[in-house]
Write an enzyme that holds these catalytic residues in place. Structure first.
Site, PDB file in Angstrom:
ATOM      1  N   ARG A 196       0.839  16.824 -64.055  1.00 18.94           N
ATOM      2  CA  ARG A 196       0.106  15.838 -64.842  1.00 18.94           C
ATOM      3  C   ARG A 196       0.974  15.429 -66.024  1.00 18.94           C
ATOM      4  O   ARG A 196       1.934  16.104 -66.379  1.00 18.94           O
ATOM      5  CB  ARG A 196      -1.217  16.421 -65.327  1.00 18.94           C
ATOM      6  CG  ARG A 196      -2.210  16.729 -64.228  1.00 18.94           C
ATOM      7  CD  ARG A 196      -3.398  17.514 -64.773  1.00 18.94           C
ATOM      8  NE  ARG A 196      -4.081  16.790 -65.839  1.00 18.94           N
ATOM      9  CZ  ARG A 196      -4.888  17.361 -66.717  1.00 18.94           C
ATOM     10  NH1 ARG A 196      -5.091  18.658 -66.709  1.00 18.94           N
ATOM     11  NH2 ARG A 196      -5.494  16.642 -67.646  1.00 18.94           N
ATOM     12  N   SER A 244       0.090  14.963 -69.326  1.00 18.59           N
ATOM     13  CA  SER A 244      -0.262  15.353 -70.687  1.00 18.59           C
ATOM     14  C   SER A 244       0.824  16.248 -71.280  1.00 18.59           C
ATOM     15  O   SER A 244       1.629  16.852 -70.564  1.00 18.59           O
ATOM     16  CB  SER A 244      -1.598  16.098 -70.696  1.00 18.59           C
ATOM     17  OG  SER A 244      -1.451  17.374 -70.092  1.00 18.59           O
ATOM     18  N   LYS A 288      -7.193  27.730 -63.481  1.00 13.18           N
ATOM     19  CA  LYS A 288      -8.654  27.643 -63.542  1.00 13.18           C
ATOM     20  C   LYS A 288      -9.168  26.278 -63.101  1.00 13.18           C
ATOM     21  O   LYS A 288     -10.362  26.118 -62.865  1.00 13.18           O
ATOM     22  CB  LYS A 288      -9.160  27.976 -64.942  1.00 13.18           C
ATOM     23  CG  LYS A 288      -8.898  26.930 -66.006  1.00 13.18           C
ATOM     24  CD  LYS A 288      -9.600  27.321 -67.299  1.00 13.18           C
ATOM     25  CE  LYS A 288      -9.437  26.246 -68.363  1.00 13.18           C
ATOM     26  NZ  LYS A 288     -10.172  26.567 -69.592  1.00 13.18           N
ATOM     27  N   ASP A 289      -8.272  25.275 -62.969  1.00 15.67           N
ATOM     28  CA  ASP A 289      -8.687  23.956 -62.486  1.00 15.67           C
ATOM     29  C   ASP A 289      -8.809  23.898 -60.969  1.00 15.67           C
ATOM     30  O   ASP A 289      -9.354  22.932 -60.428  1.00 15.67           O
ATOM     31  CB  ASP A 289      -7.685  22.883 -62.930  1.00 15.67           C
ATOM     32  CG  ASP A 289      -7.705  22.629 -64.422  1.00 15.67           C
ATOM     33  OD1 ASP A 289      -8.672  23.053 -65.080  1.00 15.67           O
ATOM     34  OD2 ASP A 289      -6.758  22.008 -64.930  1.00 15.67           O
ATOM     35  N   LEU A 292     -18.961  23.961 -70.114  1.00 11.43           N
ATOM     36  CA  LEU A 292     -20.317  24.489 -70.145  1.00 11.43           C
ATOM     37  C   LEU A 292     -20.325  25.998 -70.365  1.00 11.43           C
ATOM     38  O   LEU A 292     -21.252  26.536 -70.973  1.00 11.43           O
ATOM     39  CB  LEU A 292     -21.052  24.156 -68.841  1.00 11.43           C
ATOM     40  CG  LEU A 292     -21.513  22.707 -68.665  1.00 11.43           C
ATOM     41  CD1 LEU A 292     -22.325  22.576 -67.381  1.00 11.43           C
ATOM     42  CD2 LEU A 292     -22.339  22.244 -69.847  1.00 11.43           C
ATOM     43  N   ARG A 293     -19.300  26.699 -69.869  1.00 12.03           N
ATOM     44  CA  ARG A 293     -19.213  28.147 -70.089  1.00 12.03           C
ATOM     45  C   ARG A 293     -19.180  28.453 -71.582  1.00 12.03           C
ATOM     46  O   ARG A 293     -19.873  29.355 -72.064  1.00 12.03           O
ATOM     47  CB  ARG A 293     -17.950  28.691 -69.403  1.00 12.03           C
ATOM     48  CG  ARG A 293     -17.640  30.136 -69.747  1.00 12.03           C
ATOM     49  CD  ARG A 293     -16.248  30.522 -69.255  1.00 12.03           C
ATOM     50  NE  ARG A 293     -15.204  29.674 -69.818  1.00 12.03           N
ATOM     51  CZ  ARG A 293     -14.653  29.848 -71.017  1.00 12.03           C
ATOM     52  NH1 ARG A 293     -15.047  30.835 -71.789  1.00 12.03           N
ATOM     53  NH2 ARG A 293     -13.706  29.041 -71.442  1.00 12.03           N
ATOM     54  N   ARG A 297     -14.098  16.138 -74.878  1.00  8.82           N
ATOM     55  CA  ARG A 297     -13.031  16.252 -73.899  1.00  8.82           C
ATOM     56  C   ARG A 297     -11.814  15.506 -74.422  1.00  8.82           C
ATOM     57  O   ARG A 297     -11.823  14.943 -75.513  1.00  8.82           O
ATOM     58  CB  ARG A 297     -13.451  15.733 -72.530  1.00  8.82           C
ATOM     59  CG  ARG A 297     -13.737  14.244 -72.441  1.00  8.82           C
ATOM     60  CD  ARG A 297     -13.618  13.771 -71.012  1.00  8.82           C
ATOM     61  NE  ARG A 297     -12.302  14.096 -70.463  1.00  8.82           N
ATOM     62  CZ  ARG A 297     -11.863  13.654 -69.284  1.00  8.82           C
ATOM     63  NH1 ARG A 297     -12.628  12.916 -68.535  1.00  8.82           N
ATOM     64  NH2 ARG A 297     -10.657  13.957 -68.862  1.00  8.82           N
ATOM     65  N   GLY A 298     -10.754  15.518 -73.639  1.00 13.38           N
ATOM     66  CA  GLY A 298      -9.503  14.909 -74.056  1.00 13.38           C
ATOM     67  C   GLY A 298      -8.420  15.963 -74.153  1.00 13.38           C
ATOM     68  O   GLY A 298      -8.669  17.165 -74.022  1.00 13.38           O
ATOM     69  N   ARG A 314      -8.545  16.731 -79.254  1.00  5.35           N
ATOM     70  CA  ARG A 314      -9.542  17.716 -79.666  1.00  5.35           C
ATOM     71  C   ARG A 314      -9.257  18.218 -81.079  1.00  5.35           C
ATOM     72  O   ARG A 314     -10.174  18.351 -81.887  1.00  5.35           O
ATOM     73  CB  ARG A 314      -9.564  18.884 -78.671  1.00  5.35           C
ATOM     74  CG  ARG A 314     -10.025  18.454 -77.285  1.00  5.35           C
ATOM     75  CD  ARG A 314     -10.226  19.622 -76.363  1.00  5.35           C
ATOM     76  NE  ARG A 314     -10.466  19.143 -75.004  1.00  5.35           N
ATOM     77  CZ  ARG A 314     -11.122  19.820 -74.070  1.00  5.35           C
ATOM     78  NH1 ARG A 314     -11.625  21.000 -74.340  1.00  5.35           N
ATOM     79  NH2 ARG A 314     -11.276  19.318 -72.856  1.00  5.35           N
TER      80      ARG A 314
END
Length: 330
Positions: free
Chosen positions: A18, A20, A87-88, A134-135, A153-154, A159
């Site tokens: 990605r 980023s 984790k994604d 959400l966790r 998000r972002g 953030r």
């Protein structure tokens, strides 16, 4: 060495990533490590994923939105291997692909960044705390501190700007410590959160280095980067997650640590299922040997389900396989 082997040795390997800052930093670390081990040059190939293009809340995007395009490019032969935040990844593994290496894992704990240097316990009732998972939202509510939790998000910079920038509108944010460490920005961390308060996501802080299963040369080269203790911990955590996906749609957290026991090295796995509003949770732990990592995770998930993990649901939880796997490292 033949002329063909020499040519192959000089041809850069294509690493899909990605775009980023965090993804590029992660991939750059892997590329440098592989070149150091094999002598092969590596070039980074940016791949735009649906998750990067959407502005929707992370938990509504679904599982795999940050990895699907990378996997498509890998299967199509447009890249030679890819680096993911582990984790994604959905727990279901495409048969065409293979996780060839799990490099040494960064600290998997969550980090708190606050505007005025206050620790989590010092935040006043009503303080605005932003997070994208959400966790984390569920566990912040479970603290009973009457915090106002704001879904955000972002990328990391966006953030951080919500709490440290000139137009900051939050009192604090919670994000993965590993991301800040890989960006060499740990000085911004106000507090690294104790897993007793904020249990990490399964595989948080770990990277997955993936290639095509039918590329034995690539499999062999990437295997040099594998770190057995990190892989065992991730296997245990994701086995728990995968087992829970069959019967539970609540936010899930897991953290496996390896340590020396009386009979040799042991895995200590902690797992939790939390209702989105934080009012109900089930937390258990289990130990075993690294060789039994997957079975430890499955057994802990079975215990959680026996105690009613599948009944801990909230109004904003989305049904379907993989709904526990919310958010990316960023």
């Amino acid at each position: 060495m033949s002329e063909r082997q020499r040519a192959n040795q000089l041809t850069p390997l294509r690493l899909g990533t990605r775009g980023s800052k965090l993804a590029m930093a992660q991939s750059g670390h892997v590329a440098d490590a592989l070149t150091a081990r094999t002598g092969r040059p590596v070039e980074l190939v940016e791949v735009v994923t649906p998750g990067d293009q959407s502005t929707a809340p992370v938990h509504r995007l679904g599982v795999g939105v940050f990895v699907s395009a990378l996997r498509d490019a890998l299967i199509a032969g447009e890249i030679d291997f890819a680096v993911h935040s582990y984790k994604d990844l959905p727990t279901a593994m495409p048969p065409e692909l293979h996780i060839a290496a799990v490099p040494p894992r960064q600290d998997p704990r969550d980090a708190l960044v606050t505007r005025d240097g206050k620790l989590l316990a010092e935040l006043a009732p009503g303080a605005k705390v932003g997070t994208g998972a959400l966790r984390r939202i569920a566990q912040l509510h479970a603290l009973g501190a009457q915090l106002t939790v704001v879904p955000i998000r972002g990328n990391v910079d966006r953030r951080l700007a919500r709490v440290l920038g000139p137009e900051a509108d939050l009192d604090a944010i919670v994000l993965a410590r590993a991301g800040l460490a890989r960006l060499e920005r740990t000085e911004l961390i106000t507090e690294t959160l104790d897993p007793m308060l904020m249990l990490p996501a399964p595989a948080q802080g770990a990277l997955a280095v993936e290639c095509r299963a039918d590329d034995p040369d690539m499999v062999e080269q990437l295997a040099m980067l594998d770190h057995a203790p990190s892989r065992a911990a991730v296997i245990a955590e994701r086995a728990m997650l995968a087992t829970l996906e069959a019967g539970c749609s609540a936010p899930v957290a897991a953290y496996a640590e390896l340590a020396e026991g009386d009979a040799g090295e042991e895995i200590y796995l902690r797992g939790a299922v939390i209702s989105p509003d934080g009012t109900h949770d089930i937390r258990l732990s289990r130990t075993g040997t690294p060789a039994d990592a997957a079975e430890i995770g499955k057994a802990l998930a079975a215990e959680l389900l026996d105690l009613g993990a599948d009944s801990i649901l909230g109004p904003h939880v989305h049904d379907g396989p993989g709904t526990q796997q919310f958010g990316s490292t960023e």
